[in-house]
Write a protein that holds these residues in place. Structure first.
Motif, short mmCIF file in Angstrom:
data_model
loop_
_atom_site.label_atom_id
_atom_site.label_comp_id
_atom_site.label_asym_id
_atom_site.label_seq_id
_atom_site.Cartn_x
_atom_site.Cartn_y
_atom_site.Cartn_z
N ALA A 154 0.85 -1.41 -0.06
CA ALA A 154 0.04 -0.13 0.01
C ALA A 154 0.78 1.24 -0.03
O ALA A 154 2.11 1.27 0.42
CB ALA A 154 -1.02 0.08 1.20
N THR A 155 0.36 2.36 -0.56
CA THR A 155 0.97 3.61 -0.51
C THR A 155 0.98 3.96 1.18
O THR A 155 0.22 3.66 1.90
CB THR A 155 0.26 4.70 -0.86
N GLY A 156 2.57 4.38 1.37
CA GLY A 156 2.74 4.72 2.60
C GLY A 156 4.06 4.59 3.15
O GLY A 156 4.54 3.36 2.89
N GLY A 157 4.64 5.45 3.80
CA GLY A 157 6.22 5.25 4.03
C GLY A 157 6.90 4.90 2.80
O GLY A 157 6.98 5.40 1.59
N ASN A 158 7.87 3.93 2.88
CA ASN A 158 8.66 3.22 1.69
C ASN A 158 7.91 1.97 1.26
O ASN A 158 8.44 0.97 0.78
CB ASN A 158 9.81 2.86 2.24
N THR A 159 6.65 2.33 0.98
CA THR A 159 5.52 1.45 0.58
C THR A 159 5.23 0.13 1.54
O THR A 159 6.15 -0.71 1.94
CB THR A 159 5.96 0.65 -0.79
N SER A 160 4.17 0.05 2.38
CA SER A 160 3.76 -0.73 3.50
C SER A 160 3.45 -2.07 2.99
O SER A 160 2.84 -2.35 1.88
CB SER A 160 2.86 -0.04 4.30
N VAL A 161 3.75 -3.01 3.58
CA VAL A 161 3.62 -4.49 3.52
C VAL A 161 3.08 -5.14 4.55
O VAL A 161 3.56 -5.11 5.57
CB VAL A 161 5.24 -5.27 3.17
N TYR A 162 2.21 -6.13 4.21
CA TYR A 162 1.33 -6.59 5.07
C TYR A 162 1.17 -8.20 4.55
O TYR A 162 1.35 -8.43 3.46
CB TYR A 162 -0.26 -6.31 5.27
N LYS A 163 0.88 -9.15 5.52
CA LYS A 163 0.86 -10.43 5.01
C LYS A 163 -0.56 -11.05 5.62
O LYS A 163 -1.02 -10.67 6.76
CB LYS A 163 2.00 -11.24 5.36
N SER A 164 -1.26 -12.28 5.11
CA SER A 164 -2.14 -12.91 5.53
C SER A 164 -2.58 -13.81 5.05
O SER A 164 -2.29 -14.50 4.06
CB SER A 164 -3.63 -11.60 5.21
N PRO A 165 -3.28 -15.07 5.83
CA PRO A 165 -3.46 -16.34 5.46
C PRO A 165 -4.86 -16.34 4.69
O PRO A 165 -4.87 -17.51 4.11
CB PRO A 165 -3.46 -17.18 6.51
N ASP A 166 -5.50 -15.30 4.82
CA ASP A 166 -7.02 -15.51 4.32
C ASP A 166 -7.72 -14.27 3.90
O ASP A 166 -8.94 -14.25 3.73
CB ASP A 166 -7.83 -16.10 5.62
N LEU A 167 -7.07 -13.27 3.77
CA LEU A 167 -7.49 -11.99 3.51
C LEU A 167 -8.16 -11.20 4.46
O LEU A 167 -8.47 -9.93 4.32
CB LEU A 167 -8.69 -11.80 1.92
N VAL A 168 -8.32 -11.82 5.46
CA VAL A 168 -9.03 -11.13 6.64
C VAL A 168 -8.25 -10.80 7.90
O VAL A 168 -8.14 -9.55 8.24
CB VAL A 168 -10.22 -11.92 7.22
N ARG A 169 -7.34 -11.41 8.18
CA ARG A 169 -6.06 -11.29 9.18
C ARG A 169 -4.95 -10.91 8.53
O ARG A 169 -4.31 -11.69 7.99
CB ARG A 169 -6.10 -12.26 10.14
N TRP A 170 -4.66 -9.55 8.90
CA TRP A 170 -3.37 -8.97 8.39
C TRP A 170 -2.26 -8.46 9.18
O TRP A 170 -2.90 -8.16 10.30
CB TRP A 170 -3.72 -7.81 7.50
N ASP A 171 -1.03 -8.91 9.04
CA ASP A 171 0.02 -8.62 9.98
C ASP A 171 0.63 -7.48 9.36
O ASP A 171 0.96 -7.51 7.88
CB ASP A 171 0.96 -9.86 10.32
N TYR A 172 1.32 -6.61 10.02
CA TYR A 172 2.09 -5.53 9.21
C TYR A 172 3.57 -6.07 9.29
O TYR A 172 3.88 -6.59 10.32
CB TYR A 172 2.08 -4.28 9.93
N VAL A 173 4.25 -6.01 8.25
CA VAL A 173 5.61 -6.73 7.99
C VAL A 173 6.55 -5.63 7.90
O VAL A 173 7.59 -5.78 8.43
CB VAL A 173 5.80 -7.44 6.72
N GLY A 174 6.56 -4.47 7.29
CA GLY A 174 7.44 -3.54 7.16
C GLY A 174 7.27 -2.83 5.90
O GLY A 174 6.18 -2.56 5.30
N ASN A 175 8.48 -2.13 5.59
CA ASN A 175 8.42 -1.69 4.29
C ASN A 175 9.03 -2.37 3.19
O ASN A 175 9.93 -3.22 3.31
CB ASN A 175 9.14 -0.16 4.42
N ALA A 176 8.66 -2.04 1.86
CA ALA A 176 8.96 -2.95 0.68
C ALA A 176 10.55 -2.35 0.47
O ALA A 176 11.59 -3.08 0.01
CB ALA A 176 8.13 -2.73 -0.40
N TYR A 177 10.75 -1.06 0.71
CA TYR A 177 12.20 -0.58 0.30
C TYR A 177 13.08 -0.13 1.81
O TYR A 177 12.37 0.41 2.62
CB TYR A 177 11.94 0.61 -0.33
#
Length: 356
Positions: free
Chosen positions: A69-92
């Motif tokens: 997503a737009t934000g910071g150095n491109t925000s990254v999230y991960k999920s097993p099911d499209l519902v529960r999302w963990d913030y991972v960090g920045n792509a760059y």
């Protein structure tokens, strides 16, 4: 239906309602945005309840979904099911993020898995920078990054399309294409065989680019293109209206369809998106407004289609553009729709196995 099931469903529903949580920070805490659901019966929107606009999504080999997503150095999230999302960090990483456009931010990423690499197309822009903003490309061996920037593909004044942002990549009949545009038309060009540069260079791209959806003025222009191939049709999803004005935002998700990748894209009445004619997929309701810039449509293990996009909560636009999830249905004439024409607050959850 047994009384035990009814009691269980009501209990889960109450827990969902009281576990939304709110955060006004643009930097998530790293904890699940929604707590784990032991048995997924339904979910509540938003699935990411803080500012995370312009989502794009890719599923890794192990079945995990990654959202950028737009934000910071491109925000990254991960999920097993499209519902529960963990913030991972920045792509760059800060020291090596794209920087070829002075004082610009990294906007509207588009993630893809191409020839064994995670390839991210991105916009570099700033408000009022429509003449020199543009689109670049970066790669990573892993979905979490860090991504290595390969630099710009083009600027607006090099390709002769003002406000050249919002990239979207698609493969069709063995060829690779990039679509893009914001307010001044949706355009398409062919990419090189590896997808990392323009076929024939900037001169050829400038000469052969094609417009597939027009803008007649700055209040009805399209942006944030996404094309889905389904059966004999290509469906061009776009956003129109004002994206970023809080409670005054008029953004909504619209579409047309065609039997050819480059159009013409038509609405149900046969009118052309080059004449600003379209069908509305998702518009505002009592709960959410500014409903646009959708990610790729994902199909779950039961064959149901799902769409992620951003919107404002009507109750608190200060949270920014949160991420919503909705099921996409298809009518007897193969036109997509969402229930009620707007965002659901609570709905039955998608079904995914633990791995692909």
């Amino acid at each position: 239906m047994s009384m035990l099931y009814i009691k269980y469903a009501i209990t889960i529903g109450l827990l969902s309602v009281f576990s939304w949580g709110c955060s006004s920070s643009n930097e998530p805490s790293g904890e699940d945005v929604q707590p784990p659901l032991k048995d997924k019966v339904w979910y509540t929107n938003p699935v990411i309840d803080h500012d995370a606009p312009d989502p794009t999504i890719e599923r890794a080999a192990d079945g995990t979904f990654y959202l950028y997503a737009t934000g910071g150095n491109t925000s990254v999230y991960k999920s097993p099911d499209l519902v529960r999302w963990d913030y991972v960090g920045n792509a760059y990483e800060e020291k090596s993020k794209p920087a070829w456009e002075p004082e610009a931010g990294i906007w509207a990423p588009d993630i893809n898995y191409i020839d064994g690499k995670y390839v991210m197309y991105y916009s570099m822009s700033k408000w009022g920078g429509g003449a020199t903003c543009g689109i670049g490309v970066s790669v990573s061996d892993t979905p979490e990054g860090p991504f290595t920037d390969l630099g710009k593909l083009f600027r607006s004044n090099e390709i002769d399309v003002h406000n050249s942002i919002d990239p979207f990549y698609i493969e069709d009949n063995g060829q690779k294409y990039l679509f893009w545009g914001s307010w001044y038309g949706i355009w398409g060009i062919e990419l090189s065989e590896d997808g990392l540069s323009l076929k024939g260079g900037i001169a050829q791209a400038k000469a052969t680019k094609r417009k597939v959806a027009a803008a007649t003025n700055n209040t009805r222009g399209y942006e944030a293109a996404y094309i889905l191939k389904r059966g004999v049709y290509y469906y061009l999803f776009c956003s129109t209206g004002t994206c970023c004005e809080g409670a005054k935002s008029t953004y909504q998700t619209v579409l047309g369809r065609s039997t050819d990748l480059f159009g013409p894209y038509l609405n149900k009445a046969g009118e052309d998106m080059n004449d600003n004619k379209h069908e509305v997929l998702i518009s505002k309701n009592d709960a959410f407004l500014g409903t646009g810039h959708n990610a790729e449509i994902i199909q779950d293990d039961e064959g149901k289609d799902w769409i992620l996009y951003h919107a404002y909560r009507t109750s608190n636009t200060d949270l920014g553009r949160v991420v919503l999830l909705d099921r996409v249905y298809w009518d007897d004439n193969d036109w997509p729709y969402v229930l009620g024409g707007g965002s659901q607050v609570k709905a039955e959850a998608p079904v995914f196995k633990k791995s692909k």
